[in-house]
Design an enzyme around this catalytic site. Structure first.
Site, short mmCIF file in Angstrom:
data_model
loop_
_atom_site.label_atom_id
_atom_site.label_comp_id
_atom_site.label_asym_id
_atom_site.label_seq_id
_atom_site.Cartn_x
_atom_site.Cartn_y
_atom_site.Cartn_z
N LYS A 84 0.83 -1.22 0.00
CA LYS A 84 0.00 0.00 0.00
C LYS A 84 0.86 1.27 0.00
O LYS A 84 0.61 2.18 -0.77
CB LYS A 84 -0.93 0.04 1.23
CG LYS A 84 -1.92 -1.09 1.30
CD LYS A 84 -2.83 -0.94 2.52
CE LYS A 84 -2.11 -0.99 3.85
NZ LYS A 84 -1.68 -2.32 4.29
N ARG B 210 -9.88 0.90 8.81
CA ARG B 210 -9.57 -0.50 9.03
C ARG B 210 -10.69 -1.21 9.77
O ARG B 210 -10.59 -2.42 9.99
CB ARG B 210 -8.30 -0.61 9.89
CG ARG B 210 -7.03 -0.93 9.12
CD ARG B 210 -5.89 -0.92 10.12
NE ARG B 210 -4.74 -1.67 9.74
CZ ARG B 210 -3.65 -1.13 9.17
NH1 ARG B 210 -3.62 0.14 8.86
NH2 ARG B 210 -2.61 -1.87 8.93
N ARG C 162 11.37 -6.95 5.29
CA ARG C 162 11.23 -5.52 5.61
C ARG C 162 11.65 -5.26 7.07
O ARG C 162 12.30 -4.27 7.36
CB ARG C 162 9.76 -5.09 5.39
CG ARG C 162 9.48 -3.64 5.70
CD ARG C 162 8.10 -3.20 5.25
NE ARG C 162 7.06 -3.52 6.21
CZ ARG C 162 5.76 -3.22 6.05
NH1 ARG C 162 5.35 -2.63 4.94
NH2 ARG C 162 4.88 -3.54 6.97
N ARG D 255 11.43 -2.56 12.33
CA ARG D 255 10.06 -2.51 12.87
C ARG D 255 9.74 -3.77 13.66
O ARG D 255 9.78 -4.87 13.14
CB ARG D 255 9.06 -2.42 11.70
CG ARG D 255 8.57 -1.03 11.40
CD ARG D 255 7.63 -1.03 10.23
NE ARG D 255 6.29 -1.53 10.56
CZ ARG D 255 5.25 -1.40 9.76
NH1 ARG D 255 5.35 -0.77 8.62
NH2 ARG D 255 4.07 -1.88 10.13
N ARG E 284 -1.70 -9.63 12.97
CA ARG E 284 -2.13 -8.53 12.08
C ARG E 284 -3.01 -9.08 10.95
O ARG E 284 -3.99 -8.45 10.57
CB ARG E 284 -0.92 -7.77 11.54
CG ARG E 284 -0.39 -6.79 12.58
CD ARG E 284 1.10 -6.57 12.44
NE ARG E 284 1.45 -5.84 11.25
CZ ARG E 284 2.66 -5.91 10.67
NH1 ARG E 284 3.58 -6.72 11.16
NH2 ARG E 284 2.92 -5.19 9.62
P1 ADP Z 1 0.73 -2.67 7.86
O1 ADP Z 1 -0.47 -2.49 7.00
O2 ADP Z 1 1.98 -3.00 7.11
O3 ADP Z 1 0.48 -3.59 9.02
P2 ADP Z 1 0.61 0.08 8.82
O4 ADP Z 1 1.88 0.83 8.71
O5 ADP Z 1 -0.52 0.51 7.95
O6 ADP Z 1 1.11 -1.37 8.55
O7 ADP Z 1 0.09 0.04 10.33
C1 ADP Z 1 0.92 -0.42 11.38
C2 ADP Z 1 0.10 -0.58 12.66
O8 ADP Z 1 -0.47 0.70 13.03
C3 ADP Z 1 -1.11 -1.52 12.55
O9 ADP Z 1 -0.76 -2.87 12.73
C4 ADP Z 1 -2.00 -0.96 13.68
O10 ADP Z 1 -1.56 -1.40 14.95
C5 ADP Z 1 -1.77 0.54 13.62
N1 ADP Z 1 -2.78 1.18 12.73
C6 ADP Z 1 -2.54 1.74 11.53
N2 ADP Z 1 -3.68 2.22 10.99
C7 ADP Z 1 -4.67 1.92 11.87
C8 ADP Z 1 -6.08 2.12 11.89
N3 ADP Z 1 -6.73 2.71 10.86
N4 ADP Z 1 -6.79 1.69 12.97
C9 ADP Z 1 -6.17 1.11 14.00
N5 ADP Z 1 -4.85 0.86 14.05
C10 ADP Z 1 -4.10 1.26 13.00
#
Ligand code: ADP
Length: 191
Positions: free
Chosen positions: A14, A89, A128, A134, A146
């Site tokens: 993404k 989400r 990654r 991370r 996740r």
């Molecule tokens: P990825 O999609 O690679 O897991 P992101 O960088 O989009 O990573 O998000 C990392 C973390 O941040 C998620 O696992 C979650 O804990 C938190 N997070 C991100 N966006 C949201 C959201 N819209 N609602 C709740 N938690 C979120």
């Protein structure tokens, strides 16, 4: 004005694709994951709170995330449009996003899900994690959590946008530029 949501499981690309889309259509890219990570590296109150969830692979509570997202949108009053990456989400986040955008006379134009098999995603995330450090990318059980969060809480959004004829899938496997072309075609054919 184009307001686009990019969906996809962790590691589906993404963030990478959002950068290409942002440049081509002159949009503001808002990544809730990046916003949380910036807050965590600056040790803000929001960052310290988010860290307790993110490091376990759990979602941050809706009310916290929504407040942060709204504040970020409000800092760009003259935007040509937004690309939302990692938000919404949950169904609650999607409903509140629609309400919030309508107060600005805006709406979601379309949503695109990048589709990649979980086994391939695990390999991408582990590699990654080695590069970025991370914590949520370095542990298989956190990665699996996740995926579970996505399957349980985010997948229902497919139907939420499908019934509005705003949901499209793109194959997220292959050459990065080929994937961008698929996304551009989906946008151009559906806005
Ligand atoms: P990825 O999609 O690679 O897991 P992101 O960088 O989009 O990573 O998000 C990392 C973390 O941040 C998620 O696992 C979650 O804990 C938190 N997070 C991100 N966006 C949201 C959201 N819209 N609602 C709740 N938690 C979120």
């Amino acid at each position: 004005m184009i307001n686009l949501i990019l969906f996809g499981k962790p590691g589906s690309g993404k963030g990478t694709q959002a950068e290409f889309v942002k440049k081509k259509y002159d949009l503001i890219h808002i990544s809730t994951g990046d916003l949380f990570r910036n807050n965590m590296s600056n040790n803000t109150d929001l960052g310290l709170l988010a860290k307790t969830y993110i490091e376990k692979g759990d979602l941050v509570p809706d009310e916290v995330t929504i407040k942060m997202l709204e504040a970020e949108v409000n800092t760009h009053p003259n935007a040509n449009g937004f690309i939302f990456d990692g938000f919404p989400r949950t169904t609650v986040q999607a409903e509140i996003l629609d309400q919030f955008l309508s107060t600005l006379n805006l709406s979601i134009s379309l949503t695109i899900a990048l589709e990649v098999d979980e086994n391939l995603l695990i390999d991408r995330l582990i590699s990654r994690g080695k590069d970025s450090g991370r914590a949520d990318d370095q542990d298989r059980s956190k990665i699996q959590n996740r995926f579970n969060e996505y399957n349980k809480k985010t997948s229902p959004l497919i139907n939420f946008y499908k019934i509005q004829n705003k949901f499209f899938k793109v194959n997220g496997v292959g050459d990065i530029n080929d994937i961008s072309t698929r996304i551009f075609n989906t946008i151009d054919n559906n806005i």
